[in-house]
Design an enzyme around this catalytic site. Structure first.
Site, PDB file in Angstrom:
ATOM      1  CD1 TRP A 101      -2.156  -2.097   2.047  1.00  0.00           C
ATOM      2  CD2 TRP A 101      -2.909  -1.381   0.053  1.00  0.00           C
ATOM      3  NE1 TRP A 101      -3.147  -2.948   1.634  1.00  0.00           N
ATOM      4  CE2 TRP A 101      -3.623  -2.540   0.424  1.00  0.00           C
ATOM      5  CE3 TRP A 101      -3.205  -0.757  -1.159  1.00  0.00           C
ATOM      6  CZ2 TRP A 101      -4.623  -3.091  -0.381  1.00  0.00           C
ATOM      7  CZ3 TRP A 101      -4.197  -1.302  -1.960  1.00  0.00           C
ATOM      8  CH2 TRP A 101      -4.892  -2.453  -1.576  1.00  0.00           C
ATOM      9  CG  ASP A 171      -3.241   4.042   4.184  1.00  0.00           C
ATOM     10  OD1 ASP A 171      -4.264   3.883   4.884  1.00  0.00           O
ATOM     11  OD2 ASP A 171      -2.998   3.347   3.171  1.00  0.00           O
ATOM     12  CE  LYS A 195      -8.824  -2.910   3.949  1.00  0.00           C
ATOM     13  NZ  LYS A 195      -7.623  -2.255   3.484  1.00  0.00           N
TER      14      LYS A 195
HETATM   15  C1  LIG Z   1      -7.095  -1.870   2.133  1.00  0.00           C
HETATM   16  C2  LIG Z   1      -6.058  -0.831   2.210  1.00  0.00           C
HETATM   17  C3  LIG Z   1      -5.903   0.135   1.196  1.00  0.00           C
HETATM   18  C4  LIG Z   1      -6.742   0.154  -0.056  1.00  0.00           C
HETATM   19  O1  LIG Z   1      -8.022   0.562   0.264  1.00  0.00           O
HETATM   20  P1  LIG Z   1      -9.128   0.825  -0.868  1.00  0.00           P
HETATM   21  O2  LIG Z   1     -10.214   1.452  -0.044  1.00  0.00           O
HETATM   22  O3  LIG Z   1      -9.497  -0.510  -1.406  1.00  0.00           O
HETATM   23  O4  LIG Z   1      -8.577   1.725  -1.873  1.00  0.00           O
HETATM   24  C5  LIG Z   1      -4.941   1.099   1.366  1.00  0.00           C
HETATM   25  N1  LIG Z   1      -4.158   1.121   2.451  1.00  0.00           N
HETATM   26  C6  LIG Z   1      -4.276   0.202   3.438  1.00  0.00           C
HETATM   27  C7  LIG Z   1      -3.373   0.275   4.625  1.00  0.00           C
HETATM   28  C8  LIG Z   1      -5.231  -0.793   3.343  1.00  0.00           C
HETATM   29  O5  LIG Z   1      -5.328  -1.709   4.319  1.00  0.00           O
END
Ligand SMILES: *Cc1c(COP(=O)(O)O)cnc(C)c1O
Length: 359
Positions: A101, A171, A195
């Protein structure tokens, strides 16, 4: 009705209480005679829902007044572009690459300026967090970027990097609201909610006010944080139902005792699983101990066929979605806020039994 223990990395388990409440309000939300799904986002009833969601989130995270809370769409992945478009005034940013990511965010940023990878743990398949106490931070960097909890690999920054005074962007998709945070240490905190908070389709960004303004030329109106901030996240139709569920999860967290209490609960759950892994003769964790995530726990037997057998038999026993990410293999148990302690107990009991039968 029969509910399973769902260890999915995302979309993931939500608190049962929240789902029951949403079900009860499905046809008639508080006497409006309609579902929140059917409601105008310009109605007073909906305005109250989004306002309350923001107020509860601010209370849970102690968000300072000089930060805006934005409810956005496009997933965390869209913010990979929005971050440089909104922040790259000097067209320079430093990225710490601790997984797929972070790498994707870095590659996206390269479309807009000079994005430097100043540290990486790719050499060991991202099984650790690099030392970030004295990194070669660029003098003219607009920000330093991290992915705070690495969903796929199961690592977590236990200390924030020393950014040498530069703004930190994180993030936090897979550790959002899992423990207390000091928001003032960040310039931007953002994450997809699927999540640990709610249904897919909502991204929450918490942005320091002074960073909201000029964007790179050509930034689409919808990707400017200013557009969203000036319009209370309702420049266009927001992901209304998803925000409503997030709001319910915030209320559930407050009822649980807030982020200190949920962190204690998460630590207890993770300890149960990690303690078992550390003494097991069959299973072992894949991550350096000091960098272990409380949310995502990857583990392997070291034998691909045995891993597959485990996942299959666990599934039949009501322990779902334990297959690891394709880039790591093995297994991964995601044990987000809403995973009950009993779910981890059931998993560990099953692992013990499997070990007995297969050693
Ligand atoms: C799942 C995830 C993403 C991607 O998320 P989307 O909403 O599918 O774009 C990005 N960063 C992290 C840390 C994630 O766990």
């Amino acid at each position: 009705m029969s509910r399973v223990y769902n260890f999915s990395a995302g979309p993931a388990v939500l608190p049962e209480e929240v789902l029951i409440e949403a079900a009860n309000e499905m046809l008639d939300y508080k006497g409006t005679g309609m579902s929140v799904m059917e409601m105008s986002h310009r109605s007073a009833a909906y305005q109250a829902i989004i306002d309350e969601a923001e107020a509860d989130l601010r209370e849970l995270m102690h968000i300072p007044e000089n930060y805006k809370v934005l409810f956005l769409q496009g997933g965390a992945s869209q913010q990979f572009a929005a971050v440089p478009m909104n922040l790259m005034k000097n067209k320079v940013a430093d990225y710490i690459i601790t997984g797929v990511w972070a790498k994707k965010a870095w590659q996206e940023a390269k479309l807009y300026g000079k994005a430097n990878a100043i540290a990486s743990s790719e050499d060991k398949t991202y099984t650790y967090i690099p030392d970030c106490s004295d990194l070669p931070i660029s003098e003219d960097a607009d920000y330093v970027y991290i992915c705070e909890n690495n969903t796929i690999y199961g690592t977590k920054f236990k200390a924030l990097p020393n950014t040498k005074g530069k703004d930190l962007v994180a993030d936090v998709s897979s550790c959002f609201l899992s423990e207390p945070v000091d928001v003032s240490k960040y310039a931007v905190i953002y994450g997809g909610v699927q999540k640990n908070i709610g249904p897919a389709g909502v991204v929450i960004a918490i942005v320091r006010e002074d960073l909201i303004g000029d964007c790179l030329p050509g930034t689409p109106t919808m990707l400017k944080w200013k557009t969203q901030a000036d319009n209370g996240s309702m420049y266009n139709t927001p992901p209304a139902y998803g925000i409503y569920i997030c709001g319910k999860v915030f209320k559930w967290l407050k009822k649980m005792g807030g982020l200190e209490a949920i962190a204690a609960h998460n630590e207890r759950k993770a300890k149960l699983l990690y303690d078992f892994l550390d003494q097991s003769e069959l299973f072992h964790g894949t991550v350096r101990k000091e960098d272990r995530s409380l949310m995502n726990v990857p583990f392997v037997t070291g034998n691909k066929e045995l891993d597959a057998k485990f996942v299959k038999e666990a599934d039949a026993a009501g322990l779902k979605n334990l297959k690891g990410h394709r880039s790591v293999g093995g297994m991964r148990a995601s044990i987000y806020n809403a995973m009950p302690y009993e779910g981890v107990e059931a998993l560990v009991a099953f692992m013990k039994k499997f070990e007995e039968e297969n050693k």
